[in-house]
Scaffold this motif. Structure first.
Motif, PDB file in Angstrom:
ATOM      1  N   VAL A  51       0.864  -1.190   0.000  1.00 40.64           N
ATOM      2  CA  VAL A  51       0.000   0.000   0.000  1.00 40.64           C
ATOM      3  C   VAL A  51       0.896   1.234   0.000  1.00 40.64           C
ATOM      4  CG1 VAL A  51      -1.713   1.283   1.334  1.00 40.64           C
ATOM      5  CG2 VAL A  51      -1.852  -1.206   1.194  1.00 40.64           C
ATOM      6  N   PHE A  52       0.566   2.200  -0.876  1.00 39.86           N
ATOM      7  CA  PHE A  52       1.366   3.416  -1.028  1.00 39.86           C
ATOM      8  C   PHE A  52       0.544   4.662  -0.705  1.00 39.86           C
ATOM      9  CE2 PHE A  52       3.491   0.520  -3.955  1.00 39.86           C
ATOM     10  CZ  PHE A  52       4.823   0.783  -3.704  1.00 39.86           C
ATOM     11  N   PRO A  53       1.211   5.727  -0.253  1.00 42.93           N
ATOM     12  CA  PRO A  53       0.534   7.020  -0.193  1.00 42.93           C
ATOM     13  C   PRO A  53       0.386   7.544  -1.621  1.00 42.93           C
ATOM     14  CG  PRO A  53       2.841   7.268   0.402  1.00 42.93           C
ATOM     15  CD  PRO A  53       2.590   5.790   0.210  1.00 42.93           C
ATOM     16  N   CYS A  54      -0.484   8.511  -1.811  1.00 41.11           N
ATOM     17  CA  CYS A  54      -0.634   9.106  -3.138  1.00 41.11           C
ATOM     18  C   CYS A  54       0.507  10.080  -3.411  1.00 41.11           C
ATOM     19  CB  CYS A  54      -1.967   9.845  -3.244  1.00 41.11           C
ATOM     20  SG  CYS A  54      -3.379   8.748  -3.481  1.00 41.11           S
ATOM     21  N   ALA A  55       0.806  10.248  -4.677  1.00 40.81           N
ATOM     22  CA  ALA A  55       1.805  11.205  -5.144  1.00 40.81           C
ATOM     23  C   ALA A  55       1.234  12.623  -4.978  1.00 40.81           C
ATOM     24  CB  ALA A  55       2.126  10.919  -6.604  1.00 40.81           C
ATOM     25  N   PRO A  56       2.047  13.651  -5.187  1.00 39.19           N
ATOM     26  CA  PRO A  56       1.536  15.026  -5.094  1.00 39.19           C
ATOM     27  C   PRO A  56       0.413  15.278  -6.103  1.00 39.19           C
ATOM     28  CG  PRO A  56       3.928  15.016  -5.158  1.00 39.19           C
ATOM     29  CD  PRO A  56       3.477  13.613  -5.456  1.00 39.19           C
ATOM     30  N   PRO A  57      -0.473  16.251  -5.811  1.00 37.49           N
ATOM     31  CA  PRO A  57      -1.570  16.547  -6.731  1.00 37.49           C
ATOM     32  C   PRO A  57      -1.069  17.034  -8.086  1.00 37.49           C
ATOM     33  CG  PRO A  57      -1.561  18.078  -4.863  1.00 37.49           C
ATOM     34  CD  PRO A  57      -0.487  17.084  -4.624  1.00 37.49           C
ATOM     35  N   ASP A  58      -1.911  16.879  -9.082  1.00 30.56           N
ATOM     36  CA  ASP A  58      -1.588  17.300 -10.437  1.00 30.56           C
ATOM     37  C   ASP A  58      -1.381  18.809 -10.496  1.00 30.56           C
ATOM     38  OD1 ASP A  58      -2.522  18.101 -13.379  1.00 30.56           O
ATOM     39  OD2 ASP A  58      -1.811  16.028 -13.379  1.00 30.56           O
ATOM     40  N   LEU A  59      -0.415  19.249 -11.294  1.00 29.86           N
ATOM     41  CA  LEU A  59      -0.127  20.682 -11.447  1.00 29.86           C
ATOM     42  C   LEU A  59      -1.328  21.466 -11.964  1.00 29.86           C
ATOM     43  CD1 LEU A  59       3.460  20.509 -12.989  1.00 29.86           C
ATOM     44  CD2 LEU A  59       2.845  21.400 -10.742  1.00 29.86           C
ATOM     45  N   SER A  60      -2.161  20.820 -12.768  1.00 32.35           N
ATOM     46  CA  SER A  60      -3.307  21.512 -13.369  1.00 32.35           C
ATOM     47  C   SER A  60      -4.333  21.969 -12.334  1.00 32.35           C
ATOM     48  CB  SER A  60      -3.991  20.607 -14.394  1.00 32.35           C
ATOM     49  OG  SER A  60      -4.596  19.498 -13.743  1.00 32.35           O
ATOM     50  N   LEU A  61      -4.264  21.456 -11.106  1.00 34.96           N
ATOM     51  CA  LEU A  61      -5.205  21.875 -10.064  1.00 34.96           C
ATOM     52  C   LEU A  61      -4.844  23.238  -9.477  1.00 34.96           C
ATOM     53  CD1 LEU A  61      -5.812  18.511  -8.183  1.00 34.96           C
ATOM     54  CD2 LEU A  61      -7.300  19.649  -9.828  1.00 34.96           C
ATOM     55  N   LEU A  62      -3.670  23.766  -9.823  1.00 35.02           N
ATOM     56  CA  LEU A  62      -3.210  25.088  -9.380  1.00 35.02           C
ATOM     57  C   LEU A  62      -3.142  25.203  -7.856  1.00 35.02           C
ATOM     58  CD1 LEU A  62      -5.278  27.212 -11.935  1.00 35.02           C
ATOM     59  CD2 LEU A  62      -2.871  26.515 -12.124  1.00 35.02           C
ATOM     60  N   LEU A  63      -2.604  24.169  -7.220  1.00 34.94           N
ATOM     61  CA  LEU A  63      -2.512  24.097  -5.762  1.00 34.94           C
ATOM     62  C   LEU A  63      -1.095  24.328  -5.266  1.00 34.94           C
ATOM     63  CD1 LEU A  63      -4.556  20.819  -5.209  1.00 34.94           C
ATOM     64  CD2 LEU A  63      -5.341  23.154  -4.837  1.00 34.94           C
TER      65      LEU A  63
END
Length: 117
Positions: A51-63
Motif C-alpha cells: 500500500v502506497f501514499p498518493c503522489a503530489p496533486p496534479d499541477l493543473s489543479l493550481l494548488l
C-alpha cells in the motif's frame, strides 16, 4: 514450510495473510518438480500488494503542492490555491483512495476548485 517469509506476507496459524501495509488475498501454492519427484515441492506465495501514499496533486489543479506532497491511503489533505493574482483564493480537499497500490496515483479532488481569473 518457509524459513524466510517473503516481504508482504504473514503466517496466522496454518493460514497465510497479507502483512501490515499490504493488501490483497494471500494465496499459497506448492510448486513441484514434475520431472524429478525426489526434489521437494516449493511453497510459493502471491496476491499481496504494498500500500502506497498518493503522489503530489496534479499541477493543473493550481494548488500549493507542498501542502500535500504525500497523502496517506484513505486520508484527506487540504491544499490552498497558488497565491497569484490570476488564480482564485481558496482551499481544495483531496483524498487518497483506501488501500492504494499505485505509487504514482494522484489524490482525487473531493471539494473546492482553484479557478483562473
Amino acid at each position: 514450510d518457509l524459513t524466510d517469509v517473503p516481504e508482504g506476507y504473514a503466517r496466522e496459524g496454518s493460514d497465510w495473510r497479507c502483512a501490515t501495509n499490504y493488501t490483497g488475498t494471500a494465496v499459497a501454492r506448492c510448486v513441484v518438480n514434475e520431472k524429478n519427484c525426489l526434489i521437494p515441492g516449493k511453497l510459493v506465495l502471491s496476491g499481496c500488494l504494498l500500500v502506497f501514499p498518493c503522489a503530489p496533486p496534479d499541477l493543473s489543479l493550481l494548488l500549493e503542492r507542498s501542502q500535500c506532497l504525500s497523502v496517506p491511503d484513505g486520508l484527506d489533505c487540504n491544499a490552498s490555491c497558488v497565491k497569484t493574482d490570476c488564480v482564485s483564493a481558496g482551499t481544495v480537499r483531496l483524498r487518497c483512495p483506501p488501500l492504494n497500490t499505485d505509487p504514482l496515483k494522484r489524490p482525487d479532488r473531493i471539494s473546492g476548485l482553484c479557478d483562473v481569473l
